[in-house]
Scaffold this motif. Structure first.
Motif, PDB file in Angstrom:
ATOM      1  N   LYS A   1      12.506  10.179 -28.324  1.00  0.00           N
ATOM      2  CA  LYS A   1      11.388   9.893 -29.226  1.00  0.00           C
ATOM      3  C   LYS A   1      11.613  10.517 -30.603  1.00  0.00           C
ATOM      4  N   LYS A   2      12.067  11.770 -30.629  1.00  0.00           N
ATOM      5  CA  LYS A   2      12.324  12.447 -31.905  1.00  0.00           C
ATOM      6  C   LYS A   2      13.443  11.750 -32.677  1.00  0.00           C
ATOM      7  N   LEU A   3      14.538  11.437 -31.985  1.00  0.00           N
ATOM      8  CA  LEU A   3      15.674  10.797 -32.644  1.00  0.00           C
ATOM      9  C   LEU A   3      15.312   9.412 -33.162  1.00  0.00           C
ATOM     10  N   LYS A   4      14.565   8.641 -32.367  1.00  0.00           N
ATOM     11  CA  LYS A   4      14.145   7.303 -32.809  1.00  0.00           C
ATOM     12  C   LYS A   4      13.248   7.407 -34.041  1.00  0.00           C
ATOM     13  N   ALA A   5      12.378   8.407 -34.075  1.00  0.00           N
ATOM     14  CA  ALA A   5      11.498   8.608 -35.233  1.00  0.00           C
ATOM     15  C   ALA A   5      12.310   8.902 -36.497  1.00  0.00           C
ATOM     16  N   GLU A   6      13.504   9.455 -36.323  1.00  0.00           N
ATOM     17  CA  GLU A   6      14.406   9.737 -37.453  1.00  0.00           C
ATOM     18  C   GLU A   6      15.261   8.526 -37.810  1.00  0.00           C
TER      19      GLU A   6
ATOM     20  N   VAL B   1      18.704  17.186 -29.706  1.00  0.00           N
ATOM     21  CA  VAL B   1      18.540  16.718 -31.086  1.00  0.00           C
ATOM     22  C   VAL B   1      19.572  17.394 -31.985  1.00  0.00           C
TER      23      VAL B   1
ATOM     24  N   CYS C   1      15.369  19.398 -25.071  1.00  0.00           N
ATOM     25  CA  CYS C   1      15.075  18.508 -26.191  1.00  0.00           C
ATOM     26  C   CYS C   1      15.651  18.996 -27.522  1.00  0.00           C
ATOM     27  N   ASP C   2      15.311  20.205 -27.923  1.00  0.00           N
ATOM     28  CA  ASP C   2      15.761  20.701 -29.230  1.00  0.00           C
ATOM     29  C   ASP C   2      17.279  20.778 -29.318  1.00  0.00           C
TER      30      ASP C   2
ATOM     31  N   HIS D   1      22.620  15.475 -34.064  1.00  0.00           N
ATOM     32  CA  HIS D   1      22.851  15.608 -35.502  1.00  0.00           C
ATOM     33  C   HIS D   1      24.293  16.011 -35.789  1.00  0.00           C
TER      34      HIS D   1
ATOM     35  N   LYS E   1      11.819  13.099 -24.466  1.00  0.00           N
ATOM     36  CA  LYS E   1      11.240  13.785 -25.619  1.00  0.00           C
ATOM     37  C   LYS E   1      12.213  13.725 -26.809  1.00  0.00           C
ATOM     38  N   ALA E   2      13.490  13.971 -26.527  1.00  0.00           N
ATOM     39  CA  ALA E   2      14.515  13.930 -27.574  1.00  0.00           C
ATOM     40  C   ALA E   2      14.706  12.511 -28.101  1.00  0.00           C
TER      41      ALA E   2
END
Length: 111
Positions: free
Chosen positions: A95-100, A66, A62-63, A70, A92-93
């Motif tokens: 979700k993080k990217l969509k939140a950004e 992301v 995930c990290d 970037h 998981k990634a």
């Protein structure tokens, strides 16, 4: 279009109603660009901003996904769709990217 061959893209854009270009590591490997980011910027130049450009990450955690996303957005442009394999870490990634607010394409991976 599912290619990063610049000549094929130029020809297709001239004649066909192309909506976007997508790639994956196998497709990129076939073309073997010397400078990946320069090559993908050229793809963007050919297709313009009105068409979507989808670039797949190669990271698996995930990290790292992301972080790679970037870098792609920084080196090419912020409208690229980041293709993320659908795995636990990939979701998981995503979700993080969509939140950004990042454009994301979920993609299947077969082993």
């Amino acid at each position: 279009m599912d290619t990063v061959n610049l000549e094929d893209i130029k020809e297709a854009v001239e004649y066909m109603p192309i909506v976007g270009v997508t790639s994956n590591p196998s497709i990129v490997k076939k073309t073997s660009p010397k400078d990946f980011f320069k090559h993908m910027k050229e793809v963007r130049k050919i297709i313009g901003k009105e068409r979507s450009l989808h670039i797949q990450v190669i990271s698996k955690e995930c990290d790292e996904i992301v972080k790679e996303a970037h870098r792609i957005l920084e080196k090419i442009d912020d409208q690229v769709y980041i293709k993320v394999p659908v795995s636990y870490e990939g979701v998981k990634a995503i979700k993080k990217l969509k939140a950004e607010g990042v454009n994301v394409t979920a993609t299947a991976v077969y082993d």
